[in-house]
Design a protein around this motif. Structure first.
Motif, PDB file in Angstrom:
ATOM      1  N   UNK A   5      52.044  20.202 -29.508  1.00  0.00           N
ATOM      2  CA  UNK A   5      51.874  18.875 -28.906  1.00  0.00           C
ATOM      3  C   UNK A   5      53.148  18.408 -28.219  1.00  0.00           C
ATOM      4  N   UNK A   6      54.295  18.768 -28.777  1.00  0.00           N
ATOM      5  CA  UNK A   6      55.574  18.329 -28.214  1.00  0.00           C
ATOM      6  C   UNK A   6      55.811  18.889 -26.829  1.00  0.00           C
ATOM      7  N   UNK A   7      55.198  20.014 -26.486  1.00  0.00           N
ATOM      8  CA  UNK A   7      55.383  20.558 -25.138  1.00  0.00           C
ATOM      9  C   UNK A   7      54.580  19.783 -24.106  1.00  0.00           C
ATOM     10  N   UNK A   8      53.574  19.025 -24.535  1.00  0.00           N
ATOM     11  CA  UNK A   8      52.748  18.241 -23.603  1.00  0.00           C
ATOM     12  C   UNK A   8      53.273  16.819 -23.413  1.00  0.00           C
ATOM     13  N   UNK A   9      54.218  16.401 -24.206  1.00  0.00           N
ATOM     14  CA  UNK A   9      54.740  15.030 -24.107  1.00  0.00           C
ATOM     15  C   UNK A   9      55.354  14.749 -22.743  1.00  0.00           C
ATOM     16  N   UNK A  10      56.169  15.608 -22.160  1.00  0.00           N
ATOM     17  CA  UNK A  10      56.730  15.294 -20.833  1.00  0.00           C
ATOM     18  C   UNK A  10      55.650  15.123 -19.773  1.00  0.00           C
ATOM     19  N   UNK A  11      54.604  15.917 -19.849  1.00  0.00           N
ATOM     20  CA  UNK A  11      53.532  15.808 -18.851  1.00  0.00           C
ATOM     21  C   UNK A  11      52.805  14.468 -19.023  1.00  0.00           C
ATOM     22  N   UNK A  12      52.556  14.059 -20.247  1.00  0.00           N
ATOM     23  CA  UNK A  12      51.893  12.776 -20.507  1.00  0.00           C
ATOM     24  C   UNK A  12      52.733  11.601 -20.022  1.00  0.00           C
ATOM     25  N   UNK A  13      54.048  11.690 -20.229  1.00  0.00           N
ATOM     26  CA  UNK A  13      54.927  10.618 -19.770  1.00  0.00           C
ATOM     27  C   UNK A  13      54.913  10.498 -18.254  1.00  0.00           C
ATOM     28  N   UNK A  14      54.929  11.610 -17.573  1.00  0.00           N
ATOM     29  CA  UNK A  14      54.889  11.593 -16.104  1.00  0.00           C
ATOM     30  C   UNK A  14      53.577  10.975 -15.630  1.00  0.00           C
TER      31      UNK A  14
END
Length: 198
Positions: A5-14
């Protein structure tokens, strides 16, 4: 192929930042220059809301000369308009209808609840199988109470003090009692109308 899940956090923030920027551009801007705007939505009752009521003037009081021109019922009606203290009275229910103590109590509770939602503080209590007593804190609400009671099909007449009110065209209570006694059998004729107390 598992991803955390932590690898998807930057994409969600963008995605969140870009979507908020897109919606921010569509905001409506109201200028401070409102000289040509007319606000006519307030009516008189809105303007009067929250203001203290003006004390009654002496113009509202009855003059003794006016009393000479009125009959007793008109004088009593005028006095009732100015009544401000507590009031109590009785509602006579339609005669000849079979009721139980529970139905009379239920009717009294229902009337109390309905009037309370209409901002009239009145309490109804069953007295016997054909009578409901009421009490009111504010005498000014008597006309609303009478109007409400006469909208109820169970009600026959309202008695407040010495005054008796009926729907227009209804015969006096004594005539109704006589008619009912004529229709009853000889064995129940001596008893008359049942006066069971609650």
């Amino acid at each position: 192929m598992t991803t955390s899940f932590s690898s998807h956090i930057p994409i969600l923030l963008v995605l969140l930042l870009t979507s908020s920027l897109i919606f921010a551009e569509g905001k409506i801007h109201i200028t401070d220059d409102l000289d040509d705007v007319v606000d006519d939505e307030e009516d008189e009752s809105w303007k009067e809301w929250g203001k203290k009521s003006a004390p009654s003037s002496h113009d509202d009081d009855l003059n003794p000369s006016d009393l000479n021109k009125m009959d007793v019922s008109q004088i009593q009606a005028e006095i009732a308009k100015h009544q401000s203290g507590p009031v109590f009275g009785f509602v006579k229910l339609r005669l000849g209808v079979k009721r139980t103590r529970e139905t009379v109590t239920e009717t009294a509770m229902q009337w109390t609840k309905v009037l309370k939602t209409g901002a009239v503080e009145a309490k109804f209590m069953g007295v016997d199988l054909s009578t409901i007593m009421f009490t009111m804190e504010r005498g000014q609400d008597v006309s609303e109470l009478k109007e409400f009671v006469f909208d109820q099909p169970e009600a026959y007449e309202v008695k407040i003090g010495d005054q008796v009110f009926r729907r227009p065209g209804d015969p006096p209570l004594e005539e109704v009692v006589e008619e009912l006694q004529k229709k009853t059998s000889p064995s129940s004729k001596s008893d008359g109308i049942s006066k069971d107390e609650l």
